[in-house]
Design an enzyme around this catalytic site. Structure first.
Site, short mmCIF file in Angstrom:
data_model
loop_
_atom_site.label_atom_id
_atom_site.label_comp_id
_atom_site.label_asym_id
_atom_site.label_seq_id
_atom_site.Cartn_x
_atom_site.Cartn_y
_atom_site.Cartn_z
CD GLU A 5 15.67 -0.68 0.33
OE1 GLU A 5 14.77 -1.48 0.13
OE2 GLU A 5 16.01 -0.33 1.47
CG LEU A 59 11.77 -10.42 9.22
CD1 LEU A 59 12.37 -11.32 10.30
CD2 LEU A 59 10.29 -10.16 9.48
N GLY A 101 17.13 -11.31 4.07
CA GLY A 101 16.30 -11.97 3.05
C GLY A 101 15.03 -12.57 3.63
CB THR A 143 -0.91 0.01 1.24
OG1 THR A 143 -0.12 -0.42 2.36
CG2 THR A 143 -2.09 -0.92 1.08
CG ASP A 198 10.84 -1.76 4.30
OD1 ASP A 198 9.68 -2.07 4.64
OD2 ASP A 198 11.42 -2.26 3.33
CE1 TYR A 243 7.95 -3.93 -2.87
CE2 TYR A 243 8.86 -2.35 -4.45
CZ TYR A 243 8.18 -2.62 -3.27
OH TYR A 243 7.70 -1.58 -2.51
C1 GLA Z 1 9.00 -4.08 0.93
C2 GLA Z 1 9.25 -2.64 0.54
C3 GLA Z 1 8.20 -1.72 1.17
C4 GLA Z 1 6.78 -2.23 0.92
C5 GLA Z 1 6.68 -3.71 1.23
C6 GLA Z 1 5.35 -4.29 0.84
O1 GLA Z 1 9.23 -4.26 2.30
O2 GLA Z 1 10.52 -2.23 0.96
O3 GLA Z 1 8.38 -0.41 0.66
O4 GLA Z 1 6.36 -1.95 -0.37
O5 GLA Z 1 7.69 -4.47 0.59
O6 GLA Z 1 4.38 -3.78 1.66
#
Ligand code: GLA
Length: 378
Positions: free
Chosen positions: A154, A123, A120, A40, A166, A220
């Site tokens: 990143e 977390l 990996g 989201t 994150d 992703y």
């Molecule tokens: C990873 C990305 C976040 C987010 C999640 C999914 O952790 O780093 O920015 O998009 O996936 O919610």
């Protein structure tokens, strides 16, 4: 972080061994678990993460030249890189060098990294690393500067087009709570409120499936592109602003894009409901929302995998009140709300189910109830 954290002593001792003497600064930053609100953030929506007890420490000392010398204790690896070539850096060193470059550092450092955040596992070991390096190297920087630099590291240096969830929680987490984050707001105003994570009679547990996920590989980014295409098809700047009726109409023409949009809308609603359920300490509703989130990520957003699906079903079948995959997907961990004291029995049910399929048993981790975000220790 605990007072007199032994991990700090270990980091200091390792610094002395690898670089000699003492660091001028040391900072620690936690891993995170997202309770709900997955995929989201990059769609202008809501997330509800908290910080784990596991932490990454960065101990550093400035150098007079442009070289960054790095040693990671958990990888048992030493590397060095010229800051002037930051854009060409790859691997875990890119998180370190990219953060320093994004913060505008022009001279190098000796940097010791010491961590117990599993890599990996979904977390946020990456954000724990970038945020620890950012706070240690630029202790005077404000939260927005740290946030922007760690996201840039990143996105632009490592090449993982992640959405900011994150870094927001790793830098801003508060003990005993989850953060309600709203990604329709500017960085400095994203924390809407906190929600208590304690659920009487229950504990939060994480199970690392050991299916390595890498946000810098293609899955992703592919989902992000689909979300952008879905928003374009719906004529909205972000999927969070789409109407359920328009999404239903889109599903007649573009079933896949509509499914991605449906996940975002239903997940935002689940984040709101989860915040209320945490306030009410309502374990049954919390569990239902976790499990619905997993099914939406599996069926509508298509970011789960066989191991995560089996983990969630076995968790539910062996006593969890709810469970779901965590993070970007395609591997990593599941989070579960378990009745207090049941983790061992649930863990052996999981080990059995994985063993029968020839898979390595998941590793259980007690998630705690939310820790402090990144802090400078020295
Ligand atoms: C990873 C990305 C976040 C987010 C999640 C999914 O952790 O780093 O920015 O998009 O996936 O919610």
């Amino acid at each position: 972080m605990r007072p007199h954290d032994p991990r700090v002593d270990e980091a200091l001792a390792a610094f002395a061994r690898h670089f000699g003497g003492t660091p001028t600064r040391l900072a620690g930053a936690p891993g995170r678990v997202n309770l709900i609100g997955e995929h989201t953030d990059h769609n202008g929506g809501l997330c509800l993460p908290f910080a784990l007890p596991q932490r990454t420490f960065a101990a550093l000392r400035p150098r007079a030249d442009q070289i960054v010398r790095m040693h990671s204790t958990h990888r048992d690896q030493s590397l060095e890189w010229d800051l002037r070539e930051a854009r060409a850096c790859r691997g875990w060193a890119a998180y370190v060098v990219g953060t320093l470059a994004a913060l505008g550092h022009r001279t190098g450092f000796d940097i010791l990294v010491h961590s117990d955040v599993p890599v990996g596992a979904g977390l946020s070991s990456s954000a724990a690393l970038t945020c620890a390096v950012a706070v240690a190297s630029s202790p005077e920087a404000d939260l927005t500067t740290l946030l922007r630099a760690t996201i840039t590291a990143e996105n632009d240096y490592v090449g993982a087009p992640t959405g900011g969830l994150d870094q927001s929680v790793v830098l801003g987490a508060r003990a005993g709570t989850a953060l309600l984050l709203d990604f329709s707001r500017p960085e400095s105003e994203r924390v809407v409120r906190t929600a208590p994570t304690a659920v009487p009679g229950h504990e939060w547990w994480i199970f690392d499936t050991h299916v390595a996920h890498d946000l810098a590989d293609g899955g992703y980014a592919a989902r992000r592109r689909e979300c952008t295409a879905a928003a374009e098809a719906l004529g909205v700047p972000t999927l969070t602003l789409a109407s359920p009726a328009a999404v239903a109409e889109l599903s007649l023409r573009e079933a896949t894009l509509a499914a991605r949009a449906r996940h975002v809308l239903t997940e935002n609603a689940r984040v709101r409901a989860m915040t209320a359920a945490l306030d009410a300490r309502d374990a049954a509703t919390i569990g239902t929302l976790l499990t619905r989130s997993h099914r939406s990520l599996r069926d509508d957003f298509a970011v789960s995998c066989a191991e995560l699906d089996v983990a969630v079903e076995v968790l539910l079948g062996s006593g969890a009140v709810g469970a779901r995959m965590v993070g970007g997907g395609f591997g990593g961990s599941a989070v579960a709300l378990l009745p207090t004291g049941s983790a061992r029995q649930v863990g052996s049910a999981l080990a059995g189910a994985f063993g029968r399929r020839g898979w390595r048993a998941p590793t259980p981790l007690a998630a705690g109830r939310g820790n402090e975000g990144a802090t400078r220790v020295v």
